[in-house]
Design an enzyme around this catalytic site. Sequence first.
Site, PDB file in Angstrom:
ATOM      1  N   SER A 163       0.835  -1.205   0.000  1.00 45.64           N
ATOM      2  CA  SER A 163       0.000   0.000   0.000  1.00 45.64           C
ATOM      3  C   SER A 163       0.866   1.250   0.000  1.00 45.64           C
ATOM      4  CB  SER A 163      -0.923   0.036   1.217  1.00 45.64           C
ATOM      5  OG  SER A 163      -1.688   1.239   1.193  1.00 45.64           O
TER       6      SER A 163
ATOM      7  N   VAL B 298       7.302   1.902   4.421  1.00 41.29           N
ATOM      8  CA  VAL B 298       8.259   1.226   3.546  1.00 41.29           C
ATOM      9  C   VAL B 298       7.835   1.375   2.088  1.00 41.29           C
ATOM     10  CG1 VAL B 298       9.365  -0.977   2.975  1.00 41.29           C
ATOM     11  CG2 VAL B 298       8.968  -0.367   5.369  1.00 41.29           C
ATOM     12  N   CYS B 299       6.538   1.289   1.814  1.00 45.18           N
ATOM     13  CA  CYS B 299       6.042   1.448   0.435  1.00 45.18           C
ATOM     14  C   CYS B 299       6.316   2.863  -0.069  1.00 45.18           C
ATOM     15  CB  CYS B 299       4.560   1.130   0.374  1.00 45.18           C
ATOM     16  SG  CYS B 299       4.159  -0.563   0.846  1.00 45.18           S
ATOM     17  N   ASP B 300       6.107   3.833   0.783  1.00 46.62           N
ATOM     18  CA  ASP B 300       6.410   5.229   0.479  1.00 46.62           C
ATOM     19  C   ASP B 300       7.890   5.364   0.122  1.00 46.62           C
ATOM     20  OD1 ASP B 300       7.598   7.880   1.466  1.00 46.62           O
ATOM     21  OD2 ASP B 300       5.465   8.371   1.580  1.00 46.62           O
TER      22      ASP B 300
ATOM     23  N   THR C 185       8.819   3.579  -3.229  1.00 50.14           N
ATOM     24  CA  THR C 185       8.362   4.315  -4.410  1.00 50.14           C
ATOM     25  C   THR C 185       9.207   5.563  -4.629  1.00 50.14           C
ATOM     26  OG1 THR C 185       6.154   3.421  -4.040  1.00 50.14           O
ATOM     27  CG2 THR C 185       6.334   5.309  -5.542  1.00 50.14           C
TER      28      THR C 185
END
Length: 166
Positions: free
Chosen positions: A54, A59-61, A64
Site C-alpha cells: 500500500s 516502507v512502500c512510500d 516508491t
Amino acid sequence: MANVTFKGEKVTLVGNELRVGQQAPNFTVLANDLSEVTLKNYEDSVKLISVIPSIDTGVCDAQTRRFNEEASELDGVNVLTVSMDLPFAQRRWCGANGIENVETLSDHRNASFGEAYGVLIQELRLLTRAVFVVDRHNKVSYVEYVSEATNHPNYEAAIQAAKEAK
C-alpha cells in the site's frame, strides 16, 4: 512458492512464482485515469516493476520514492509501481509527493497482476513486496520476492538488473 511473511505471520501467495528466464505473463491493471494497462503498453522497453502492499505505508512510500529518484538514471526503462490501492489514492499520493518518474498502477479491480506474478496475498487481498525486471523481449531478468513483506527490497540489485537488461 516463495516463503513470505507479513508482520511475522506466514501468508499464502496466489499464483505462480516467477523465475529468471521465463516469459513475463500479461496482466491488466488500471492507470491513474482508470484506463486499462497491460504488458503490451510497454513493448520494446525494459520494465522495472516495483510491487508494494500500500502506497500509504512507510516502507512502500520509501520504496516508491527511491525508485522515482533512480528512474531518471535508468535510460529506456519504464519504472512501474503496482499495488492494490485505488487509482485515485495513487494519483493523490504521487501529486502530494512530487512523484513524476514512476508510473503507479492499480491491481484492485481483479488482481490480474497479483495472480499472474504470484504476489497476491490470499489472506489480505494485498500484494506482497517484490521487484521484477522484464527485458524488452518480455523475458524476466530479475526477481525478488521480499521474504518479510514489511522489509525493503534490494534496491541496488534491482537497479543494476534494470541497467543490464536489454
